[in-house]
Design an enzyme around this catalytic site. Sequence first.
Site, PDB file in Angstrom:
ATOM      1  N   GLY A   1       5.017  -0.968   2.541  1.00 26.51           N
ATOM      2  CA  GLY A   1       4.178   0.217   2.432  1.00 26.51           C
ATOM      3  C   GLY A   1       4.962   1.514   2.439  1.00 26.51           C
ATOM      4  O   GLY A   1       5.995   1.629   3.095  1.00 26.51           O
TER       5      GLY A   1
ATOM      6  N   HIS B   1       0.804  -1.214   0.000  1.00 28.15           N
ATOM      7  CA  HIS B   1       0.000   0.000   0.000  1.00 28.15           C
ATOM      8  C   HIS B   1       0.844   1.274   0.000  1.00 28.15           C
ATOM      9  O   HIS B   1       1.876   1.358   0.657  1.00 28.15           O
ATOM     10  CB  HIS B   1      -0.935   0.009   1.216  1.00 28.15           C
ATOM     11  CG  HIS B   1      -0.213  -0.034   2.529  1.00 28.15           C
ATOM     12  ND1 HIS B   1       0.228   1.084   3.181  1.00 28.15           N
ATOM     13  CD2 HIS B   1       0.153  -1.080   3.308  1.00 28.15           C
ATOM     14  CE1 HIS B   1       0.817   0.751   4.311  1.00 28.15           C
ATOM     15  NE2 HIS B   1       0.797  -0.560   4.412  1.00 28.15           N
ATOM     16  N   ASP B   2       0.394   2.229  -0.782  1.00 31.98           N
ATOM     17  CA  ASP B   2       0.966   3.580  -0.832  1.00 31.98           C
ATOM     18  C   ASP B   2       2.375   3.636  -1.422  1.00 31.98           C
ATOM     19  O   ASP B   2       3.014   4.698  -1.365  1.00 31.98           O
ATOM     20  CB  ASP B   2       0.959   4.237   0.551  1.00 31.98           C
ATOM     21  CG  ASP B   2      -0.431   4.247   1.176  1.00 31.98           C
ATOM     22  OD1 ASP B   2      -1.313   4.905   0.615  1.00 31.98           O
ATOM     23  OD2 ASP B   2      -0.626   3.572   2.209  1.00 31.98           O
TER      24      ASP B   2
END
Length: 266
Positions: free
Chosen positions: A144, A126-127
């Site tokens: 992440g 994520h991200d």
Amino acid sequence: MAIDAAAQVHPSAVIEEGAVIGAGASVGPFCIVGAEVELGPRVALRSHVVVTGRTQIGEETVIFPFSVIGEIPQDLKYAGENTSLIIGKRNRIRESVTMNCGTEGGGGVTRVGDDGLFMAGCHIAHDAQVGDRVIVVNSAAIAGHCVLEDDVIIGGLSGVHQWVRIGKGAIIGAVCMVTKDVMPYGLVQGPRGVLDGLNLVGLKRKGVARTDITALRAAFQQLAQGEGAFLDRAQRLSDDNPDSDYVREMVAFILGASERSFLTPG
């Protein structure tokens, strides 16, 4: 749903209402495409691919069997917020790759650039912000909030810790754990990630001028052996206003904002 007349969808595939399938795209056997997914022109899902969430995939990207693209983050803080995954053009996403959408706390978007190669079993968390022409080799994991700039190579079975930035043109060897930022064009090797020089092979393959390579080597030596702390040496390099764009790029990266410390020359 909006399926372009020039797209091909196998009868066994599941396309949820609301999905957008671009011109010339192909969705192979037993694929699942979620309601908020947009497949660009000539995207190909080979077979048994799951694409879900608010995911956009750029033209001519090919995704191989058993990959799961756009699922929710592996983050206990994630509470169902409406986040997304944006993948660029002409990527090759091989078997069993996973790429997650973003989180509210990380900006809400996981982003992958153009012309990347993501080999079997690798993970983009994520991200993460991944640049163009990035190669992530088999079973490597990008945690992440990481930043991988253009032309980065991550070796097989390697791991990159959350929030780490890896500068343009850097290469990470196989079976390597990277817990600190890596300067542009750096070469990292060893189980615990040691900065072991510059990615000279990559620079030469890219056709970088000999004068720029010489300037980068001199800058690396100054960062390795100069007086004061690492950031002090980088600041002095910046103050010298180097002629080489590559050196200026390296110094700007080092002096930029970061959540981590740096791998420094030994």
